[in-house]
Design an enzyme around this catalytic site. Structure first.
Site, mmCIF file in Angstrom:
data_model
loop_
_atom_site.group_PDB
_atom_site.id
_atom_site.type_symbol
_atom_site.label_atom_id
_atom_site.label_comp_id
_atom_site.label_asym_id
_atom_site.label_seq_id
_atom_site.Cartn_x
_atom_site.Cartn_y
_atom_site.Cartn_z
ATOM 1 N N GLY A 119 0.802 -1.226 0.000
ATOM 2 C CA GLY A 119 0.000 0.000 0.000
ATOM 3 C C GLY A 119 0.827 1.264 0.000
ATOM 4 N N HIS A 121 2.394 2.603 2.676
ATOM 5 C CA HIS A 121 2.184 3.382 3.893
ATOM 6 C C HIS A 121 3.380 3.393 4.834
ATOM 7 C CE1 HIS A 121 -1.454 5.492 5.209
ATOM 8 N NE2 HIS A 121 -2.057 4.880 4.203
ATOM 9 N N ASP A 122 4.456 2.725 4.477
ATOM 10 C CA ASP A 122 5.584 2.683 5.402
ATOM 11 C C ASP A 122 6.090 4.098 5.671
ATOM 12 O OD1 ASP A 122 8.248 2.352 3.182
ATOM 13 O OD2 ASP A 122 6.171 2.111 2.564
ATOM 14 N N SER A 127 9.635 1.068 1.082
ATOM 15 C CA SER A 127 9.161 0.131 0.062
ATOM 16 C C SER A 127 9.310 0.693 -1.350
ATOM 17 C CB SER A 127 7.693 -0.238 0.308
ATOM 18 O OG SER A 127 6.860 0.902 0.166
ATOM 19 N N GLY A 189 -0.364 -6.447 2.422
ATOM 20 C CA GLY A 189 0.879 -7.199 2.305
ATOM 21 C C GLY A 189 1.875 -6.912 3.407
ATOM 22 N N GLY A 190 2.144 -5.640 3.677
ATOM 23 C CA GLY A 190 3.122 -5.281 4.690
ATOM 24 C C GLY A 190 2.553 -5.178 6.087
ATOM 25 N N TYR A 197 -2.490 -3.392 14.404
ATOM 26 C CA TYR A 197 -3.473 -3.244 15.482
ATOM 27 C C TYR A 197 -4.589 -2.316 15.012
ATOM 28 C CZ TYR A 197 -2.073 1.571 16.362
ATOM 29 O OH TYR A 197 -1.857 2.917 16.230
ATOM 30 N N TYR A 484 6.960 0.624 17.750
ATOM 31 C CA TYR A 484 6.147 -0.206 16.864
ATOM 32 C C TYR A 484 6.788 -0.243 15.488
ATOM 33 C CZ TYR A 484 1.922 -1.624 14.254
ATOM 34 O OH TYR A 484 1.021 -2.257 13.445
ATOM 35 N N TYR A 487 5.437 1.567 12.496
ATOM 36 C CA TYR A 487 5.718 2.998 12.493
ATOM 37 C C TYR A 487 7.237 3.166 12.451
ATOM 38 C CZ TYR A 487 0.863 3.666 14.091
ATOM 39 O OH TYR A 487 -0.507 3.671 14.205
#
Length: 540
Positions: A119, A121-122, A127, A189-190, A197, A484, A487
């Site tokens: 996606g 979002h990292d 990515s 996927g990631g 959560y 986390y 994040y």
């Protein structure tokens, strides 16, 4: 495994479809065959005359006009949308597992690293950026979802995003859902690879706790499932960073029961309305109350009306797996100070609650969850912490003062733990933040109004965030100070030439025992460390 069902296309796929050709001759015009990439192109192209199917498996390099649009469409943190961001040498957007296998083989053969984007979002853009020549494997065309209501499960390909997953479930049932996050554009996927959560974690644990099988490609191109990969690798990829070990082709997820209607409420409290004392009690109540109730908080500093005086506003966002008639007596008994009233409670479907927690009215058509271009992107730098001991009143006041020193770009987002999370051991999967955790804190500053994250104002905001991080030190977890991994934060360190370097970030994400076990598994399944990036599981 059942054949995947194809989910509805979004605008981006329509753009890609316009780029598809019906012959290899046309496809060749889409790719760069200049020195440096021609070997990869020659390696990956089909060896037969049947090129129609291959023409639908797009391979693009920087000389093509579609390269930047395809690269940037899933850059979810817009601070990386700048000319100086290192970009791929080649983008591969497969539609089936065969091209994934070919891309892996050819990248290894011709000396490219590989980055895997689901996606996008990292938080550090890992990515889709790298300082070395790399192939970006973009799964946007592998996003099918097969929901099996009878068996309470779903097979989901890595390019699907959470919004699409929730929508697909909602089209078949209102009494099952998946316990994942509220941001619709997060890639499946990631997400599972870091734990994952959301609003159901207190009742059902993390997303990774609810993974029951997988299709997975190892560094040699073998396609494995839970049984054939063995228990160690299956343990590692659920919360240990799946992209450190190989390529996830699909996750099989356990769907969990939910009521036909859930109850949501949102209310705000300022300092003048007793927010400090209310939040202080929140730290004790929210992690221990009925597992059906999750109350997220967001903390802002803002001006009071048109004055120059600032206050703190705390937004309490609740979701209860049941009716308001059951929720209200529970809150009256356990947390009357919050002041939740019947008129602010709304009973809606679970799919609508995801819309609400993304900041939209419950009346918003749920189809928006499948429209990636309709969901606002981020533009920020973030850090995370875990709280194991309630922060005292004096500590909260220090934090509020620090927030008031910010220029309005800061946000704290806080989620309570407890409940089901405390039932799991720290080593059940690599995600270790379990029993004893009261709260998870996301700290972020945005770069809105700035041309980049390197302007003087942006740099000042980053320095402020780091100073907040330092101020919080006495009040958050210790030995290690937990963070986390989804994040990801490169401020924690990127060194991995020895354990001492890697432990600076590795133990914060996964604690010592889990991190050391991940390193041992990595050495077995990817001994040459092909699947690597900053803060990936190392090989020594």
């Amino acid at each position: 495994m059942k054949k995947y069902s194809q989910i509805r296309s979004c605008v981006f796929l329509l753009v890609l479809c316009l780029s598809f050709s019906n012959s290899w001759a046309n496809l060749s015009s889409l790719v760069d065959v200049t020195p440096g990439t021609e070997n990869f192109i020659s390696c990956i192209q089909p060896k037969s005359n049947n090129v129609t199917s291959f023409s639908q498996q797009l391979i693009i390099t920087p000389v093509n006009a579609s390269f930047i649009p395809i690269w940037q469409v899933a850059v979810q943190n817009t601070r990386f949308l700048k000319p100086s961001t290192p970009k791929p040498s080649i983008i591969v957007t497969p539609v089936d597992e065969t091209l994934v296998q070919k891309a892996l083989f050819c990248a290894k053969k011709h000396g490219y690293e590989m980055r895997i984007r689901s996606g996008g979002h990292d938080y550090e853009g890992l990515s889709y950026t790298a300082d070395v020549p790399f192939v970006m494997l973009d799964f946007t065309n592998m996003r099918s979802i097969d929901v099996d209501v009878a068996n309470r499960s779903a097979w989901v390909q890595p390019g699907a995003v959470l919004g699409e997953l929730y929508y697909s479930i909602s089209q078949k049932t209102d009494t099952l859902y998946f316990p994942a996050g509220v941001c619709p554009t997060v890639g499946v996927g990631g997400y599972m690879g870091g734990g994952g959560y959301g609003n159901l974690l207190r009742k059902y644990g993390t997303a990774a706790d609810n993974v029951v099988d997988v299709r997975f490609m190892d560094v040699n191109g073998n396609i494995l499932d839970r049984k054939s990969m063995g228990k160690d690798l299956f343990w590692a990829i659920r919360g240990g960073g799946a992209s450190s070990f190989g390529i996830v082709l699909a996750w099989k997820l356990r769907l969990v029961p939910v009521p036909e209607k859930v109850t949501v409420f949102i209310l705000n409290k300022t300092l003048e309305e007793g927010a400090t004392k209310i939040f202080h009690k929140y730290q004790y109540v929210a992690p221990t109350i009925d597992r059906n109730l999750h109350i997220r908080t967001q903390v802002f500093a803002e001006y009071i009306g048109n004055t120059t005086k600032k206050t703190i506003r705390i937004m309490f966002e609740g979701i209860y797996q049941g009716t308001r008639d059951t929720l209200l007596p529970l809150l009256d008994e356990k947390f009357p100070e919050l002041g939740v009233r019947r008129e602010i409670c709304e009973e809606i479907r679970s799919i609508q609650s995801t819309v609400v927690f993304w900041g939209l009215p419950s009346s918003t058509p749920i189809e928006i969850l499948t429209n990636r271009s309709a969901i606002a992107k981020l533009n920020n730098k973030s850090k995370s912490d875990y709280v194991r001991t309630p922060i005292p009143i004096r500590g909260l006041r220090k934090i509020w003062r620090k927030l008031m020193q910010n220029d309005g770009s800061a946000l704290l987002m806080i989620n309570p733990f407890g409940g089901r999370m405390a039932d799991y051991s720290e080593s059940a999967i690599p995600y270790p933040h379990r029993a004893g955790v009261l709260l998870q804190i996301l700290k972020t500053v945005n770069f809105n109004g700035q041309t980049s994250d390197t302007t003087p104002t942006s740099l000042k905001r980053i320095m402020w965030l780091r100073s907040l991080d330092e101020l919080l030190t006495p009040y958050v977890s210790k030995n290690p100070r937990e963070a986390y991994s989804n994040y990801n934060d490169l401020d924690l360190g990127v060194g991995s030439s020895n354990y001492e370097e890697a432990s600076l970030w590795g133990e914060r994400y996964r604690k010592r025992d889990n991190f050391q076990k991940l390193i041992r598994i990595k050495a077995k399944v990817d001994p040459d460390n092909f699947f690597r990036r900053p803060q990936s599981i190392p090989v020594f």
